[in-house]
Design a protein around this motif. Structure first.
Motif, PDB file in Angstrom:
ATOM      1  N   PHE A 113     -17.697   8.245 -26.225  1.00 30.66           N
ATOM      2  CA  PHE A 113     -18.848   8.563 -27.073  1.00 30.66           C
ATOM      3  C   PHE A 113     -19.597   7.258 -27.294  1.00 30.66           C
ATOM      4  O   PHE A 113     -19.018   6.248 -27.700  1.00 30.66           O
ATOM      5  CB  PHE A 113     -18.366   9.142 -28.411  1.00 30.66           C
ATOM      6  CG  PHE A 113     -19.468   9.377 -29.405  1.00 30.66           C
ATOM      7  CD1 PHE A 113     -20.158  10.572 -29.435  1.00 30.66           C
ATOM      8  CD2 PHE A 113     -19.816   8.385 -30.327  1.00 30.66           C
ATOM      9  CE1 PHE A 113     -21.184  10.788 -30.364  1.00 30.66           C
ATOM     10  CE2 PHE A 113     -20.825   8.592 -31.253  1.00 30.66           C
ATOM     11  CZ  PHE A 113     -21.511   9.796 -31.272  1.00 30.66           C
ATOM     12  N   LEU A 114     -20.910   7.273 -27.026  1.00 31.79           N
ATOM     13  CA  LEU A 114     -21.727   6.070 -27.164  1.00 31.79           C
ATOM     14  C   LEU A 114     -23.031   6.410 -27.870  1.00 31.79           C
ATOM     15  O   LEU A 114     -23.682   7.398 -27.548  1.00 31.79           O
ATOM     16  CB  LEU A 114     -22.035   5.458 -25.801  1.00 31.79           C
ATOM     17  CG  LEU A 114     -22.880   4.175 -25.808  1.00 31.79           C
ATOM     18  CD1 LEU A 114     -22.102   3.019 -26.416  1.00 31.79           C
ATOM     19  CD2 LEU A 114     -23.332   3.817 -24.403  1.00 31.79           C
ATOM     20  N   MET A 115     -23.400   5.573 -28.821  1.00 32.37           N
ATOM     21  CA  MET A 115     -24.660   5.766 -29.534  1.00 32.37           C
ATOM     22  C   MET A 115     -25.312   4.414 -29.781  1.00 32.37           C
ATOM     23  O   MET A 115     -24.651   3.466 -30.200  1.00 32.37           O
ATOM     24  CB  MET A 115     -24.436   6.498 -30.857  1.00 32.37           C
ATOM     25  CG  MET A 115     -25.709   6.877 -31.601  1.00 32.37           C
ATOM     26  SD  MET A 115     -25.375   7.979 -33.003  1.00 32.37           S
ATOM     27  CE  MET A 115     -27.025   8.238 -33.643  1.00 32.37           C
ATOM     28  N   ARG A 116     -26.619   4.336 -29.509  1.00 29.44           N
ATOM     29  CA  ARG A 116     -27.394   3.122 -29.733  1.00 29.44           C
ATOM     30  C   ARG A 116     -28.488   3.393 -30.765  1.00 29.44           C
ATOM     31  O   ARG A 116     -29.047   4.487 -30.792  1.00 29.44           O
ATOM     32  CB  ARG A 116     -28.047   2.626 -28.437  1.00 29.44           C
ATOM     33  CG  ARG A 116     -27.060   2.145 -27.382  1.00 29.44           C
ATOM     34  CD  ARG A 116     -27.795   1.732 -26.115  1.00 29.44           C
ATOM     35  NE  ARG A 116     -26.891   1.293 -25.071  1.00 29.44           N
ATOM     36  CZ  ARG A 116     -26.485   0.045 -24.906  1.00 29.44           C
ATOM     37  NH1 ARG A 116     -26.927  -0.901 -25.729  1.00 29.44           N
ATOM     38  NH2 ARG A 116     -25.656  -0.288 -23.927  1.00 29.44           N
ATOM     39  N   GLN A 117     -28.795   2.377 -31.553  1.00 28.61           N
ATOM     40  CA  GLN A 117     -29.926   2.473 -32.478  1.00 28.61           C
ATOM     41  C   GLN A 117     -31.199   2.495 -31.646  1.00 28.61           C
ATOM     42  O   GLN A 117     -31.404   1.632 -30.797  1.00 28.61           O
ATOM     43  CB  GLN A 117     -29.908   1.268 -33.431  1.00 28.61           C
ATOM     44  CG  GLN A 117     -30.496   1.541 -34.790  1.00 28.61           C
ATOM     45  CD  GLN A 117     -32.019   1.488 -34.799  1.00 28.61           C
ATOM     46  OE1 GLN A 117     -32.642   0.935 -33.910  1.00 28.61           O
ATOM     47  NE2 GLN A 117     -32.610   2.081 -35.811  1.00 28.61           N
ATOM     48  N   GLU A 118     -32.059   3.510 -31.841  1.00 26.69           N
ATOM     49  CA  GLU A 118     -33.151   3.758 -30.916  1.00 26.69           C
ATOM     50  C   GLU A 118     -34.204   2.651 -30.862  1.00 26.69           C
ATOM     51  O   GLU A 118     -34.862   2.486 -29.833  1.00 26.69           O
ATOM     52  CB  GLU A 118     -33.830   5.098 -31.232  1.00 26.69           C
ATOM     53  CG  GLU A 118     -34.528   5.159 -32.579  1.00 26.69           C
ATOM     54  CD  GLU A 118     -35.192   6.508 -32.825  1.00 26.69           C
ATOM     55  OE1 GLU A 118     -35.071   7.391 -31.961  1.00 26.69           O
ATOM     56  OE2 GLU A 118     -35.839   6.670 -33.863  1.00 26.69           O
ATOM     57  N   LYS A 119     -34.403   1.886 -31.913  1.00 29.58           N
ATOM     58  CA  LYS A 119     -35.426   0.836 -31.902  1.00 29.58           C
ATOM     59  C   LYS A 119     -34.903  -0.472 -31.321  1.00 29.58           C
ATOM     60  O   LYS A 119     -35.577  -1.129 -30.531  1.00 29.58           O
ATOM     61  CB  LYS A 119     -35.955   0.608 -33.317  1.00 29.58           C
ATOM     62  CG  LYS A 119     -36.761   1.777 -33.856  1.00 29.58           C
ATOM     63  CD  LYS A 119     -37.320   1.472 -35.227  1.00 29.58           C
ATOM     64  CE  LYS A 119     -38.154   2.636 -35.757  1.00 29.58           C
ATOM     65  NZ  LYS A 119     -38.703   2.357 -37.107  1.00 29.58           N
ATOM     66  N   THR A 120     -33.697  -0.863 -31.708  1.00 27.74           N
ATOM     67  CA  THR A 120     -33.140  -2.137 -31.257  1.00 27.74           C
ATOM     68  C   THR A 120     -32.220  -1.981 -30.046  1.00 27.74           C
ATOM     69  O   THR A 120     -31.884  -2.972 -29.408  1.00 27.74           O
ATOM     70  CB  THR A 120     -32.345  -2.796 -32.393  1.00 27.74           C
ATOM     71  OG1 THR A 120     -31.227  -1.944 -32.735  1.00 27.74           O
ATOM     72  CG2 THR A 120     -33.214  -2.973 -33.626  1.00 27.74           C
TER      73      THR A 120
END
Length: 218
Positions: A113-120
């Motif tokens: 499971f991977l999630m990134r902050q959309e702006k940075t």
């Protein structure tokens, strides 16, 4: 005095007016020519940059993986704030909005499971799809799930408690279904591997995350 003598001053005034207006006409006709001359004097000079920068390929660590599903959502982390470090007081902290994704590695087929902050594009969640993880409903909300896991988002394996909130109940239920479906796939994958310790299978999968680089680790 005769009529002819009275008319002479009038003729002189007319001639003077004609003479005075002629230079103005000449000046007016010359003005467009000056403007045209200015337009023709546009600069055609070119300047080369002092320093030339070469293009660099940036790797985000996901080139060897395929995206199985993706859901836009908001992630929360349960823990101490900077002001409460060491006090034991824990609260929900917002980690960011982005795409919550499940990835499968093309070579060894393990899932995470991977999630990134959309702006940075900062990694805010990164953990193996441990079959032991249980998605529990968040109290007071029918569109968010809570779970605990060993996460590697901050560069080392840490036990964390996450909450993920979606736009509506339908999207939340769809995410849960996909998450549990791929957990079964991960469980079957681990069961088929030759492991000396049955209870250590998932732990080794979680530790394998340290070998999966992200753009933040480069």
């Amino acid at each position: 005095m005769s009529d002819e003598q009275e008319a002479k001053p009038t003729e002189t005034k007319v001639v003077e007016e004609v003479v005075e207006t002629e230079p103005k006409k000449v000046e007016a006709e010359a003005e467009p020519e000056k403007k045209e001359a200015v337009k023709e004097e546009e600069s055609t000079a070119t300047f080369e940059p002092v320093v030339k920068l070469d293009e660099v390929d940036v790797s985000n660590g996901e080139e060897e993986e395929e995206v199985l599903c993706s859901y836009r959502s908001k992630l929360f982390l349960y823990g101490e704030t900077l002001l409460d470090v060491g006090t034991g007081k824990k609260t929900w902290k917002e980690r960011g909005i982005g795409e919550a994704r499940i990835l499968r590695h093309r070579e060894h087929q393990r899932l995470r499971f991977l999630m990134r902050q959309e702006k940075t594009m900062k990694v805010i969640a990164n953990h193996a799809l441990d079959p032991r993880i249980k998605l529990e409903p968040n109290a007071g909300s029918d569109r968010s799930w809570v779970w605990s896991c060993y996460d590697f988002a901050d560069g080392e394996l840490e036990e964390k408690v996450f909450a993920l909130r979606f736009a509506n109940t339908e999207v939340a239920d769809d995410f849960k279904g996909k998450y549990e479906e791929h957990q079964k796939e991960m469980e079957a994958l681990l069961a088929g591997e030759d492991k000396p310790d049955e209870s250590g299978k998932v732990d080794e999968a979680a530790e394998a995350l340290s070998g999966l680089k992200t753009g933040d680790d480069a």
